[in-house]
Scaffold this motif. Structure first.
Motif, PDB file in Angstrom:
ATOM      1  N   LYS A  30     -11.002  71.673   2.190  1.00  0.00           N
ATOM      2  CA  LYS A  30     -10.257  70.602   2.325  1.00  0.00           C
ATOM      3  C   LYS A  30     -10.682  69.864   1.148  1.00  0.00           C
ATOM      4  O   LYS A  30     -12.102  69.671   0.694  1.00  0.00           O
ATOM      5  CB  LYS A  30     -10.848  69.714   3.630  1.00  0.00           C
ATOM      6  CG  LYS A  30     -10.381  68.330   3.579  1.00  0.00           C
ATOM      7  CD  LYS A  30      -8.989  68.653   4.221  1.00  0.00           C
ATOM      8  CE  LYS A  30      -8.428  67.287   4.817  1.00  0.00           C
ATOM      9  NZ  LYS A  30      -7.308  67.383   5.715  1.00  0.00           N
ATOM     10  N   GLY A  31      -9.872  69.591   0.269  1.00  0.00           N
ATOM     11  CA  GLY A  31     -10.174  68.903  -1.065  1.00  0.00           C
ATOM     12  C   GLY A  31     -11.182  69.922  -1.857  1.00  0.00           C
ATOM     13  O   GLY A  31     -10.922  70.937  -2.202  1.00  0.00           O
ATOM     14  N   ASN A  32     -12.196  69.102  -2.382  1.00  0.00           N
ATOM     15  CA  ASN A  32     -13.258  69.831  -3.252  1.00  0.00           C
ATOM     16  C   ASN A  32     -14.061  70.858  -2.220  1.00  0.00           C
ATOM     17  O   ASN A  32     -15.133  71.251  -2.836  1.00  0.00           O
ATOM     18  CB  ASN A  32     -13.890  69.142  -4.315  1.00  0.00           C
ATOM     19  CG  ASN A  32     -12.997  68.487  -5.019  1.00  0.00           C
ATOM     20  OD1 ASN A  32     -11.996  69.218  -5.424  1.00  0.00           O
ATOM     21  ND2 ASN A  32     -13.222  67.231  -5.579  1.00  0.00           N
ATOM     22  N   GLU A  53     -21.582  65.874 -11.029  1.00  0.00           N
ATOM     23  CA  GLU A  53     -20.731  66.010 -12.184  1.00  0.00           C
ATOM     24  C   GLU A  53     -19.470  66.653 -12.056  1.00  0.00           C
ATOM     25  O   GLU A  53     -18.509  67.022 -12.682  1.00  0.00           O
ATOM     26  CB  GLU A  53     -21.173  66.754 -13.528  1.00  0.00           C
ATOM     27  CG  GLU A  53     -22.580  66.332 -14.269  1.00  0.00           C
ATOM     28  CD  GLU A  53     -23.416  67.094 -15.088  1.00  0.00           C
ATOM     29  OE1 GLU A  53     -22.935  68.481 -14.973  1.00  0.00           O
ATOM     30  OE2 GLU A  53     -24.194  66.919 -15.552  1.00  0.00           O
ATOM     31  N   ASN A  54     -19.271  66.605 -10.677  1.00  0.00           N
ATOM     32  CA  ASN A  54     -18.158  67.028  -9.902  1.00  0.00           C
ATOM     33  C   ASN A  54     -17.755  68.470 -10.145  1.00  0.00           C
ATOM     34  O   ASN A  54     -16.483  69.252 -10.091  1.00  0.00           O
ATOM     35  CB  ASN A  54     -16.798  66.144 -10.422  1.00  0.00           C
ATOM     36  CG  ASN A  54     -15.820  66.264  -9.086  1.00  0.00           C
ATOM     37  OD1 ASN A  54     -16.201  66.051  -8.212  1.00  0.00           O
ATOM     38  ND2 ASN A  54     -14.489  66.217  -9.633  1.00  0.00           N
ATOM     39  N   LYS A  55     -18.862  69.452 -10.329  1.00  0.00           N
ATOM     40  CA  LYS A  55     -18.557  70.881 -10.718  1.00  0.00           C
ATOM     41  C   LYS A  55     -18.926  71.567  -9.205  1.00  0.00           C
ATOM     42  O   LYS A  55     -19.868  70.806  -8.618  1.00  0.00           O
ATOM     43  CB  LYS A  55     -19.547  71.532 -11.738  1.00  0.00           C
ATOM     44  CG  LYS A  55     -19.155  71.074 -13.021  1.00  0.00           C
ATOM     45  CD  LYS A  55     -20.214  71.434 -13.938  1.00  0.00           C
ATOM     46  CE  LYS A  55     -19.712  70.804 -15.695  1.00  0.00           C
ATOM     47  NZ  LYS A  55     -20.957  71.023 -16.374  1.00  0.00           N
ATOM     48  N   PRO A  56     -18.304  72.595  -9.068  1.00  0.00           N
ATOM     49  CA  PRO A  56     -18.795  73.303  -7.653  1.00  0.00           C
ATOM     50  C   PRO A  56     -20.141  73.889  -7.721  1.00  0.00           C
ATOM     51  O   PRO A  56     -20.512  74.348  -8.448  1.00  0.00           O
ATOM     52  CB  PRO A  56     -17.513  74.383  -7.600  1.00  0.00           C
ATOM     53  CG  PRO A  56     -16.559  74.391  -8.690  1.00  0.00           C
ATOM     54  CD  PRO A  56     -17.302  73.153  -9.699  1.00  0.00           C
ATOM     55  N   LEU A  57     -20.569  73.434  -6.441  1.00  0.00           N
ATOM     56  CA  LEU A  57     -21.921  74.169  -6.456  1.00  0.00           C
ATOM     57  C   LEU A  57     -22.151  74.390  -4.756  1.00  0.00           C
ATOM     58  O   LEU A  57     -22.001  74.120  -3.987  1.00  0.00           O
ATOM     59  CB  LEU A  57     -23.087  72.851  -6.481  1.00  0.00           C
ATOM     60  CG  LEU A  57     -24.507  73.187  -6.129  1.00  0.00           C
ATOM     61  CD1 LEU A  57     -25.098  73.984  -7.152  1.00  0.00           C
ATOM     62  CD2 LEU A  57     -25.201  71.775  -6.150  1.00  0.00           C
ATOM     63  N   ASP A  58     -22.702  75.881  -4.757  1.00  0.00           N
ATOM     64  CA  ASP A  58     -23.006  76.410  -3.578  1.00  0.00           C
ATOM     65  C   ASP A  58     -24.383  76.093  -3.036  1.00  0.00           C
ATOM     66  O   ASP A  58     -25.444  76.370  -3.779  1.00  0.00           O
ATOM     67  CB  ASP A  58     -22.793  77.976  -3.492  1.00  0.00           C
ATOM     68  CG  ASP A  58     -22.694  78.716  -2.296  1.00  0.00           C
ATOM     69  OD1 ASP A  58     -23.096  77.904  -1.198  1.00  0.00           O
ATOM     70  OD2 ASP A  58     -22.431  79.920  -2.219  1.00  0.00           O
ATOM     71  N   ILE A  59     -24.321  75.358  -1.921  1.00  0.00           N
ATOM     72  CA  ILE A  59     -25.567  74.834  -1.422  1.00  0.00           C
ATOM     73  C   ILE A  59     -26.173  75.676  -0.217  1.00  0.00           C
ATOM     74  O   ILE A  59     -27.006  75.089   0.492  1.00  0.00           O
ATOM     75  CB  ILE A  59     -25.447  73.408  -1.129  1.00  0.00           C
ATOM     76  CG1 ILE A  59     -24.514  73.005   0.040  1.00  0.00           C
ATOM     77  CG2 ILE A  59     -25.111  72.448  -2.323  1.00  0.00           C
ATOM     78  CD1 ILE A  59     -24.368  71.508   0.553  1.00  0.00           C
ATOM     79  N   VAL A  60     -25.687  76.881  -0.004  1.00  0.00           N
ATOM     80  CA  VAL A  60     -26.086  77.688   1.248  1.00  0.00           C
ATOM     81  C   VAL A  60     -26.697  78.813   0.725  1.00  0.00           C
ATOM     82  O   VAL A  60     -26.402  79.659  -0.449  1.00  0.00           O
ATOM     83  CB  VAL A  60     -24.796  78.036   2.004  1.00  0.00           C
ATOM     84  CG1 VAL A  60     -25.282  79.260   3.024  1.00  0.00           C
ATOM     85  CG2 VAL A  60     -24.507  76.875   2.950  1.00  0.00           C
TER      86      VAL A  60
END
Length: 170
Positions: A30-32, A53-60
């Motif tokens: 959904k969205g980003n 900075e609106n860059k994709p980051l995997d937090i799992v």
């Protein structure tokens, strides 16, 4: 719960195999916000959000292959059960009857036993662009627990969240 025909579920891929049984991965978005869920343990494999900075980051903390999940005894991202945490002395009393359950943590039981929900292949039973529902059926006396138990977990993503919902029917 009505089950849909999931042949339209385009984000479903094979992640690996357990004893010849395919284990699928689905991506919901959904969205980003994007999450990946695998059928093994109904596990949240990744959760990608925008950083500052609106860059994709995997937090799992997830693994890239099913083999890594099979090789590591940890419960990373998985649904545990029938019980979360330790059951002292691997027994409990219900309705006056003592039940002895699997001892997988010294003399105690941890997270449902040797092969609790985190080590089972769940089945995807519903899904869409931004949600997925998985099901597992635990038979009476599995790991020593009484009664049949049908369990559902739904992961859904929104513009700024991940929601995990549980439903169990004994």
């Amino acid at each position: 719960m009505p089950f849909r025909n999931l042949t339209r579920f385009m984000n479903k891929t094979i992640f690996g195999y357990v004893d010849g049984t395919p284990v699928h991965m689905v991506k919901i978005k959904k969205g980003n916000i994007c999450a990946s869920v695998i059928e093994y343990g109904a596990t949240l494999q990744s959760f990608i959000v925008p950083d500052k900075e609106n860059k994709p980051l995997d937090i799992v903390l997830g693994y890239d292959t099913l083999e890594e999940y099979l090789d590591h005894a940890k419960f990373s991202g998985a649904i545990v059960g029938r019980v979360a945490n330790r059951t002292a002395n691997a027994s409990f009393t219900m309705n006056g009857k003592v039940y002895n359950i699997s001892q997988n943590n010294g003399k105690h039981s941890l997270h449902g036993g040797f092969k609790g929900f985190s080590k089972k292949v769940w089945k995807i039973v519903d899904g869409g662009e931004d949600f997925v529902t998985l099901r597992y059926f635990s038979e009476d006396m599995e790991e020593g627990y009484p009664a049949n138990l049908e369990v559902f977990v739904t992961y859904s993503v929104g513009e700024d969240r991940l929601k995990i919902s549980y439903k169990a029917i004994a």
